[in-house]
Scaffold this active site. Structure first.
Site, PDB file in Angstrom:
ATOM      1  N   CYS A  62       3.927   7.530  -3.553  1.00 43.12           N
ATOM      2  CA  CYS A  62       4.479   8.341  -2.463  1.00 43.12           C
ATOM      3  C   CYS A  62       5.294   7.504  -1.480  1.00 43.12           C
ATOM      4  O   CYS A  62       6.452   7.791  -1.215  1.00 43.12           O
ATOM      5  CB  CYS A  62       3.343   9.077  -1.749  1.00 43.12           C
ATOM      6  SG  CYS A  62       3.903  10.071  -0.377  1.00 43.12           S
ATOM      7  N   ILE A  82      11.012  19.752  -9.463  1.00 44.85           N
ATOM      8  CA  ILE A  82      11.210  19.291  -8.092  1.00 44.85           C
ATOM      9  C   ILE A  82      11.996  17.977  -8.039  1.00 44.85           C
ATOM     10  O   ILE A  82      12.937  17.831  -7.259  1.00 44.85           O
ATOM     11  CB  ILE A  82       9.848  19.124  -7.381  1.00 44.85           C
ATOM     12  CG1 ILE A  82       9.033  20.417  -7.468  1.00 44.85           C
ATOM     13  CG2 ILE A  82      10.028  18.682  -5.953  1.00 44.85           C
ATOM     14  CD1 ILE A  82       9.427  21.490  -6.526  1.00 44.85           C
ATOM     15  N   ILE A  83      11.626  17.015  -8.874  1.00 44.22           N
ATOM     16  CA  ILE A  83      12.328  15.719  -8.838  1.00 44.22           C
ATOM     17  C   ILE A  83      13.784  15.907  -9.242  1.00 44.22           C
ATOM     18  O   ILE A  83      14.700  15.402  -8.590  1.00 44.22           O
ATOM     19  CB  ILE A  83      11.641  14.692  -9.768  1.00 44.22           C
ATOM     20  CG1 ILE A  83      10.275  14.312  -9.194  1.00 44.22           C
ATOM     21  CG2 ILE A  83      12.522  13.449  -9.951  1.00 44.22           C
ATOM     22  CD1 ILE A  83       9.536  13.234  -9.959  1.00 44.22           C
ATOM     23  N   GLY A  84      14.000  16.666 -10.315  1.00 48.69           N
ATOM     24  CA  GLY A  84      15.363  16.876 -10.793  1.00 48.69           C
ATOM     25  C   GLY A  84      16.251  17.495  -9.718  1.00 48.69           C
ATOM     26  O   GLY A  84      17.393  17.072  -9.524  1.00 48.69           O
ATOM     27  N   LEU A 137       0.844  -1.204   0.000  1.00 48.10           N
ATOM     28  CA  LEU A 137       0.000   0.000   0.000  1.00 48.10           C
ATOM     29  C   LEU A 137       0.882   1.257   0.000  1.00 48.10           C
ATOM     30  O   LEU A 137       2.081   1.191   0.199  1.00 48.10           O
ATOM     31  CB  LEU A 137      -0.930  -0.025   1.210  1.00 48.10           C
ATOM     32  CG  LEU A 137      -1.995  -1.143   1.142  1.00 48.10           C
ATOM     33  CD1 LEU A 137      -2.688  -1.306   2.490  1.00 48.10           C
ATOM     34  CD2 LEU A 137      -3.021  -0.853   0.048  1.00 48.10           C
ATOM     35  N   HIS A 143      11.160  32.775  20.832  1.00 43.54           N
ATOM     36  CA  HIS A 143      12.538  33.178  20.548  1.00 43.54           C
ATOM     37  C   HIS A 143      13.500  32.225  21.236  1.00 43.54           C
ATOM     38  O   HIS A 143      13.282  31.878  22.392  1.00 43.54           O
ATOM     39  CB  HIS A 143      12.782  34.602  21.070  1.00 43.54           C
ATOM     40  CG  HIS A 143      14.198  35.046  20.897  1.00 43.54           C
ATOM     41  ND1 HIS A 143      14.702  35.409  19.666  1.00 43.54           N
ATOM     42  CD2 HIS A 143      15.228  35.132  21.789  1.00 43.54           C
ATOM     43  CE1 HIS A 143      15.979  35.737  19.822  1.00 43.54           C
ATOM     44  NE2 HIS A 143      16.326  35.579  21.091  1.00 43.54           N
ATOM     45  N   VAL A 188      17.099  19.059 -24.980  1.00 44.13           N
ATOM     46  CA  VAL A 188      17.808  17.821 -25.301  1.00 44.13           C
ATOM     47  C   VAL A 188      17.255  17.335 -26.632  1.00 44.13           C
ATOM     48  O   VAL A 188      16.052  17.161 -26.792  1.00 44.13           O
ATOM     49  CB  VAL A 188      17.603  16.764 -24.198  1.00 44.13           C
ATOM     50  CG1 VAL A 188      18.232  15.444 -24.610  1.00 44.13           C
ATOM     51  CG2 VAL A 188      18.182  17.260 -22.875  1.00 44.13           C
ATOM     52  N   GLY A 236      -3.479   7.222  -9.756  1.00 45.38           N
ATOM     53  CA  GLY A 236      -2.209   7.937  -9.691  1.00 45.38           C
ATOM     54  C   GLY A 236      -1.604   8.366 -11.008  1.00 45.38           C
ATOM     55  O   GLY A 236      -2.304   8.688 -11.974  1.00 45.38           O
TER      56      GLY A 236
END
Ligand code: FAD
Ligand code: NAI
Length: 471
Positions: A45, A187-189, A41, A450, A242, A148
């Protein structure tokens, strides 16, 4: 089939969207089944996304810090060596502990869990191709599709998850590559590029646009992030396409070209990470059998209550609209079950935070400055640098800033953008502020302990409606 044979709710996909919906439905006393084909499961993620990447980010950061940032803190260390196998094992332990935890929660909440691949046979029936062999028919009054997403492939480069990898291969490399090229500075890179750069790879990020960070990141923050990551040793080729690649037994050569002007260059690498975005995954779901279609981006089309044109079939998470984020999927899961059970639910899409877990972290919620500018609303900006924050100073970790954007007339906060230590934790306060419709003065007049990093947040708010004290 008679109603008695039908479950109240059948969920296809046991990722964050699906498993959270299943638990919620179980808590509400519904008869619920969740079908997942992966064998465990938690979906992308937990198995190959958020969790394993954060395990590697945390431990690679520690390794890097111990190598490069201890002496001036008064800590003398001897030989520091990487044991990549053990680092991977630590990651696997986090993953297996958490995925098993969800199985436990399923049992606790009376969720029936079927391991297998589900496909619609008709509007109230799915056939499950069981992982252990055989088939099972499951009928439901209501369905939630939560299947997904998958990595978007790069035309002309065949993924083998060893040398040409998506994030799934990048979290499981067996040795540190000498040279790694990352296609896509999102983000992944940047997260996976950081991991392998810290562990010793020479990382080059090739990004088509003129800015890193992917969609949503504030321009000013993205520039700051690039500067810091560059200092850490990552090379960037922005505005670069590329064109193609050659794979030989000892290296991969990529032909790249300036997006404008067409200047060509060849880059070599041992490993290429393709991280140009993700696309919804609905293959094999039998959508054709029930007349459901996807849009031009592969997303299942829904209304504001997550209903498809067959109102008892709802869709949540990465396979429909919105940001592909685990916590967005989770919010939708709870709301979708509430719509089924109670007729109303709620997700505030204007208050969904984003976090990039590099070091320093980048986090934001609400609109970025480009978006506010485009909307035509008159606005004001307050910033506060972590170099003026006492806790960041004592931690010797003071790169970055908090930036707050508020409506010039009403002072209502429109967006908050943080680059700095623990930005991902700090943004929770910003999300709450936006959810509650706070003004910058509401935050600036709230006491913050603080010395904490959160004082930078308060002072950025003070700088938005007036002046910060410490800067
Ligand atoms: P998924 O998690 O993809 O789950 C869908 C599940 O459905 C899968 O397990 C799949 O096997 C199953 N399935 C599909 N079809 C069928 C079928 N026909 N029958 C049965 N089962 C089926 N998000 C964050 O918020 N924070 C992060 O730090 C973060 N890090 C990430 C890092 C990486 C490397 C990646 C790739 C993603 C990351 N994400 C992160 C995004 C996050 O993983 C997704 O947004 C989230 O997993 C979406 O959940 P979901 O349930 O919609 O889909
Ligand atoms: P992304 O959409 O964040 O970034 C993709 C980047 O690739 C963009 O900057 C884009 O301009 C660039 N790009 C696209 N095509 C290109 C090409 N042909 N050549 C060069 N560059 C190109 O997608 P990414 O990084 O793959 O991540 C997918 C999604 O996964 C994210 O959008 C996010 O939803 C989720 N995710 C979330 C994380 C988090 O919350 N910390 C971590 C990792 C993933």
């Amino acid at each position: 089939a008679s109603e008695a044979e039908q479950d109240d709710l059948v969920i296809i996909g046991g990722g964050v969207a699906g498993y959270v919906a299943a638990i919620k439905a179980g808590q509400e006393g519904m008869k619920v089944t969740c079908i997942e084909k992966r064998g465990t499961l938690g979906g992308t993620c937990l198995n190959v996304g958020c969790i394993p990447s954060k395990a590697l980010l945390n431990n690679s950061h520690l390794y890097h810090q111990i190598r490069h940032d201890t002496k001036n803190r008064g800590i003398e260390v001897g030989d520091v060596k990487l044991n990549l196998g053990q680092m991977m094992k630590a990651k696997d332990t986090a993953v297996s502990g958490l995925t098993k935890g969800i199985e436990f929660l399923f049992k606790k909440n009376n969720v029936r869990y079927i391991k297998g691949t589900a496909a619609f046979a008709d509007e109230h029936t799915v056939k499950v191709n069981l992982s252990e062999g055989g088939e099972e028919t499951v009928m439901g009054k209501n369905f939630i599709i939560a299947t997904g997403s998958e990595a978007t492939p790069f035309k002309g480069l065949e993924i083998d998850e060893k040398r040409i990898v998506t994030s799934t291969g990048a979290i499981a490399l067996e040795k540190v590559p000498e040279k790694m090229i990352v296609i896509g500075g999102g983000i992944i890179g940047l997260e996976m590029g950081s991991v392998w750069s810290r562990l010793g790879a020479k990382v080059t990020v090739v990004e088509f646009l003129g800015q890193i960070g992917g969609p949503g990141m504030d321009n000013e923050i993205a520039k700051a992030a690039q500067k810091i990551l560059k200092k850490q040793g990552i090379d960037f080729k922005l505005n670069t396409k590329v064109m193609g690649g050659d794979v030989t037994s000892d290296k991969i050569s990529l032909q790249v070209e300036a997006a404008k002007g067409g200047k060509e260059e060849t880059l070599d690498a041992d490993v290429v990470l393709v991280a140009i975005g993700r696309r919804p995954y609905t293959a094999g779901l039998g959508l054709e059998n029930i007349g459901l279609e996807t849009d031009d981006k592969g997303r299942l089309v829904i209304d504001s209550e997550y209903r498809t044109k067959l109102p008892h079939i709802r869709v949540i998470g990465d396979c429909t609209f919105g940001p592909m984020l685990a916590h967005k999927a989770e919010e939708e899961a709870v709301a979708a079950v509430e719509y089924i059970q109670k007729g109303h639910g709620h997700v505030n899409y204007g208050a969904i935070p984003s976090v990039m877990y590099t070091h320093p972290e980048v986090a934001w919620v609400g609109q970025n400055e480009q978006e506010v500018k485009e909307s035509g609303v008159k606005y004001k900006v307050g910033t506060f640098p972590f170099s003026a924050n006492s806790r960041a100073k004592t931690n010797m970790d003071s790169e970055g800033m908090v930036k707050m954007i508020a409506d010039e007339e009403t002072d209502r906060i429109l967006g908050i953008h943080i680059i700095g230590p623990n930005a991902g934790e700090l943004i929770a306060e910003g999300t709450l502020a936006i959810e509650y419709g706070a003004s910058s003065e509401d935050v600036g007049r709230t006491s913050h302990a603080h010395p904490t990093l959160s004082e930078a947040f308060k002072e950025a708010a003070m700088a938005t409606y007036g002046k910060a004290i410490h800067y």
